[in-house]
Write a protein that holds these residues in place. Structure first.
Motif, mmCIF file in Angstrom:
data_model
loop_
_atom_site.group_PDB
_atom_site.id
_atom_site.type_symbol
_atom_site.label_atom_id
_atom_site.label_comp_id
_atom_site.label_asym_id
_atom_site.label_seq_id
_atom_site.Cartn_x
_atom_site.Cartn_y
_atom_site.Cartn_z
ATOM 1 N N LEU A 166 21.661 -13.060 32.249
ATOM 2 C CA LEU A 166 22.301 -12.489 33.443
ATOM 3 C C LEU A 166 22.191 -13.453 34.625
ATOM 4 O O LEU A 166 23.162 -13.672 35.369
ATOM 5 N N TYR A 226 25.655 -1.852 40.543
ATOM 6 C CA TYR A 226 24.462 -2.706 40.405
ATOM 7 C C TYR A 226 24.855 -4.181 40.352
ATOM 8 O O TYR A 226 24.197 -5.035 40.938
ATOM 9 N N SER A 251 25.490 -5.457 43.670
ATOM 10 C CA SER A 251 24.281 -5.683 44.480
ATOM 11 C C SER A 251 23.593 -6.993 44.073
ATOM 12 O O SER A 251 22.844 -7.563 44.856
ATOM 13 N N CYS A 252 23.836 -7.455 42.854
ATOM 14 C CA CYS A 252 23.180 -8.693 42.396
ATOM 15 C C CYS A 252 23.962 -9.955 42.774
ATOM 16 O O CYS A 252 23.476 -11.063 42.573
ATOM 17 N N LEU A 263 18.429 -2.061 48.358
ATOM 18 C CA LEU A 263 17.106 -2.211 47.752
ATOM 19 C C LEU A 263 16.313 -0.899 47.715
ATOM 20 O O LEU A 263 15.203 -0.853 47.192
ATOM 21 N N ASN A 264 16.862 0.160 48.279
ATOM 22 C CA ASN A 264 16.242 1.483 48.116
ATOM 23 C C ASN A 264 16.945 2.264 47.010
ATOM 24 O O ASN A 264 16.783 3.478 46.898
ATOM 25 N N MET A 316 10.390 3.958 42.982
ATOM 26 C CA MET A 316 11.293 4.648 43.914
ATOM 27 C C MET A 316 10.697 5.973 44.359
ATOM 28 O O MET A 316 10.812 6.359 45.511
ATOM 29 N N SER A 346 10.391 -0.069 48.257
ATOM 30 C CA SER A 346 11.728 -0.636 48.083
ATOM 31 C C SER A 346 11.714 -1.601 46.892
ATOM 32 O O SER A 346 10.676 -2.122 46.495
ATOM 33 N N LEU A 347 12.904 -1.813 46.327
ATOM 34 C CA LEU A 347 13.003 -2.589 45.093
ATOM 35 C C LEU A 347 13.220 -4.071 45.382
ATOM 36 O O LEU A 347 13.534 -4.440 46.515
ATOM 37 N N LYS A 348 13.041 -4.863 44.342
ATOM 38 C CA LYS A 348 13.355 -6.295 44.456
ATOM 39 C C LYS A 348 14.655 -6.538 43.706
ATOM 40 O O LYS A 348 15.049 -5.716 42.870
ATOM 41 N N ILE A 349 15.262 -7.667 43.964
ATOM 42 C CA ILE A 349 16.545 -7.963 43.313
ATOM 43 C C ILE A 349 16.379 -7.970 41.784
ATOM 44 O O ILE A 349 17.265 -7.535 41.041
ATOM 45 N N LEU A 363 16.810 -4.545 40.476
ATOM 46 C CA LEU A 363 18.232 -4.163 40.400
ATOM 47 C C LEU A 363 18.887 -4.774 39.153
ATOM 48 O O LEU A 363 19.749 -4.155 38.535
ATOM 49 N N LYS A 364 18.446 -5.983 38.789
ATOM 50 C CA LYS A 364 18.994 -6.612 37.578
ATOM 51 C C LYS A 364 18.633 -5.782 36.340
ATOM 52 O O LYS A 364 19.454 -5.602 35.439
ATOM 53 N N ILE A 365 17.369 -5.275 36.338
ATOM 54 C CA ILE A 365 16.954 -4.441 35.195
ATOM 55 C C ILE A 365 17.794 -3.156 35.169
ATOM 56 O O ILE A 365 18.258 -2.715 34.105
ATOM 57 N N LEU A 366 18.002 -2.581 36.366
ATOM 58 C CA LEU A 366 18.808 -1.354 36.425
ATOM 59 C C LEU A 366 20.242 -1.632 35.949
ATOM 60 O O LEU A 366 20.851 -0.805 35.273
#
Lengths: 568, 48
Positions: free
Chosen positions: A96, A122, A125-126, A139-140, B19, B24-27, B30-33
């Motif tokens: 990815l 998603y 966002s990346c 990020l929330n 969460m 708060s999350l890291k980028i 978000l990649k995992i999500l």
């Protein structure tokens, strides 16, 4: 490799801005995306246009995509091996990252997400970009949608059947291209043996007729039109279904005129077949969109959860038949044991329209009334498309009075176009029945409540701003006013219990409130004030439209009353 | 040996906990999500 990179770099330097579009859904959506960017290409040839799509849907369309996009990035989820023990998170993330790094070199000015799925949000966002349009996660893990057309799409397309726009027009509005109506003339293929491309399949069972019904259509078409041939098309997984149709004993006598290429062609080959055909007949599918792409006349049978307004092939004079079944269109998640809507479109009407189109005839109100029995017409809506104010529009040709959903879609189209698109759209007054008249009166009451609530919302937002700017702001008072605003939000939802047709207004307001601008209480409250102000404007326009329609109805009924009596 | 799908579910649970705790999350999260979501869609398409 170096030469190619140099060429790419030179091309990139000539382009002033880079726009990247995310479209990771199916082939049909990709074709509609191509139709949406056609105007962008014409109007802004200096923009670099990039597409991010999934390999499995975009690769078969590469022959079209390469004509419209400077670069296509293919997201290959198949190579991630989700179900294999050989796949690991580390490898998947690396893969990815590699994909995202490639895109990063584009230095994207605007990233536009046209997919509206969680995965596309998603993905958005990346990817780094100066501006993001459409949905993405912060990020929330909160979904953000900042532009109004995407908010409107999210609140109406995703939640009900009252969206009045074609998806192509919505995509154009989200991208920010003023819609231009496409080529208006359909191709007339001067063939001695006219061919019909037929796609009697769909992505789900509820959207497709049983094989027997298609056998009847094919039998009657070939019997009535002795010169034409029918080419059955479809994917590899539809081969068996196509065989059930062509091997039906009823069609044996016509076997020489039925060509079954289901599962035997690439999309490019299919596209060439379509381009040289006289007509497309079939269910809502990418084949219909491909036909529109080639300006080939289309007749679409819309069943189940298909919404003709959104997905009818994007061209003038496209014909769509939909059932008048009460529950149509449904949601994919609704349970349905009888598929009543499948029985409400009589094959006789389909055959009559096919015959007319093969003879280059015109399908209009007069022809429909003259050439079809009232018994058959009573359960079906016949829509024909045209472009009005550059927007795609479906006109119901069936009979004089419109159904309530059709009425509201027209009201919403005028309202959204005015509020979001700054465009004044005109439609003739629809004819009401006693039942639609009553429903409009109910909706008027709901609109009145929504308007009052929006006014209260503005008032309490103003109180908060005044309190903050006072010399000694009281937290207690600010909290009280905020509580009132929460109550107003809840009351707006309550209105839908008695006036469900106002759902798009309330849902849009909810999405707007969920995406307020600002990072402090003043900016957020100002943004909340503007939301309520816009909500009041929408309800005021809708109220006026309903009021005038009712007045016109009363005049036509010979019961003209003064404006003050209209809602009695 | 776990499949990638199963590993992604575990990671998803870890991120969900973050969460819930208001972190708060890291980028990378978000990649995992994103991968978890793609895996789910991939499985839905296979079942269609």
């Amino acid at each position: 490799m170096n030469v190619i990179n140099k060429k790419n770099q030179q091309e990139m330097q000539l382009k002033t801005h880079t726009l990247a579009i995310i479209q990771i859904t199916r082939i049909g959506d990709l074709i509609q995306t191509v139709q949406a960017v056609t105007d962008l290409r014409k109007l802004h040839s200096n923009y670099r246009l990039v597409l991010i799509a999934r390999t499995q849907f975009a690769k078969p369309l590469q022959f079209i995509l390469d004509q419209y996009f400077d670069k296509v990035y293919y997201l290959d989820t198949g190579s991630l091996n989700f179900n294999s023990p050989t796949g690991s998170i580390k490898n998947a993330v690396n893969s990815l990252d590699h994909f995202l790094d490639e895109i990063k070199n584009e230095n994207i000015d605007a990233l536009i997400n046209l997919s509206f799925s969680n995965s596309s949000s998603y993905l958005a966002s990346c990817i780094s970009a100066k501006h993001k349009i459409g949905a993405y996660f912060d990020l929330n893990n909160k979904q953000q949608i900042n532009d109004k057309w995407s908010q409107m799409l999210f609140s109406t397309v995703m939640r009900g059947s009252l969206n009045p726009y074609s998806l192509v027009d919505l995509f154009k509005n989200i991208i920010g291209v003023k819609p231009l109506s496409p080529k208006t003339t359909l191709k007339t293929i001067p063939a001695t043996i006219p061919n019909i491309i037929m796609y009697p399949f769909a992505s789900s069972e509820r959207k497709v007729w049983k094989a027997e019904k298609w056998v009847e259509i094919i039998y009657k078409t070939l019997k009535d039109n002795t010169k034409c041939t029918i080419t059955l098309v479809g994917a590899k997984n539809e081969i068996l279904k196509s065989q059930i149709i062509v091997e039906n004993p009823l069609l044996k006598q016509f076997s020489a005129r039925i060509i079954n290429i289901t599962g035997k062609t690439t999309i490019e080959e299919l596209s060439n077949h379509i381009a040289s055909s006289k007509l497309f007949v079939g269910h809502d599918s990418m084949v219909g969109h491909l036909a529109a792409f080639h300006c080939i006349p289309t007749l679409t049978i819309a069943l189940g959860n298909v919404r003709p307004q959104e997905t009818t092939p994007y061209q003038s004079n496209a014909i769509t038949l939909s059932p008048r079944t009460k529950c149509f269109p449904c949601f994919p998640s609704d349970s349905c044991a009888y598929t009543q809507c499948h029985h409400d479109i009589p094959y006789q009407i389909v055959n009559n329209i096919i015959k007319n189109l093969l003879e280059d005839g015109v399908v209009d109100k007069e022809w429909i009334q003259k050439s079809n029995s009232n018994f058959h017409l009573s359960s079906v809506n016949i829509y024909k498309s045209h472009f009005q104010n550059e927007y795609f529009n479906l006109e119901n040709l069936s009979d004089g009075s419109s159904e309530i959903q059709d009425l509201f879609r027209t009201f919403y189209k005028i309202t959204w176009s005015f509020v979001l698109g700054d465009l004044e759209d005109n439609f003739p007054f629809p004819k009401l029945t006693p039942s639609t008249h009553k429903e409009l009166l109910d909706a008027l009451n709901g609109l009145q409540h929504l308007f009052e609530l929006s006014e209260f919302g503005q008032k309490y937002s103003k109180y908060i701003l005044e309190e903050i700017s006072s010399q000694t702001p009281s937290i207690i008072k600010i909290k009280e006013f905020s509580k009132k605003i929460d109550e107003i939000d809840n009351l707006q939802v309550m209105v839908l219990k008695t006036a469900p047709l106002l759902g798009p207004i309330v849902d849009y307001a909810k999405v707007r409130k969920g995406n307020l601008f600002g990072d402090n209480i003043v900016k957020l409250t100002e943004s909340s004030y503007y939301c309520f102000e816009e909500s009041a404007q929408i309800t005021r326009i809708m109220y006026e439209l309903l009021q005038n329609t009712i007045a016109e109805y009363k005049i036509s009924q010979g019961k003209s009353k003064s404006n003050g009596d209209l809602n009695k | 040996m776990n499949t990638l799908n199963e590993d992604l579910i575990k990671e998803y649970e870890r991120i969900k906990k973050l969460m819930t705790n208001g972190e708060s999350l890291k980028i990378d999260d978000l990649k995992i999500l994103l991968l978890a979501q793609l895996a789910e869609e991939d499985s839905n398409e296979r079942h269609q």
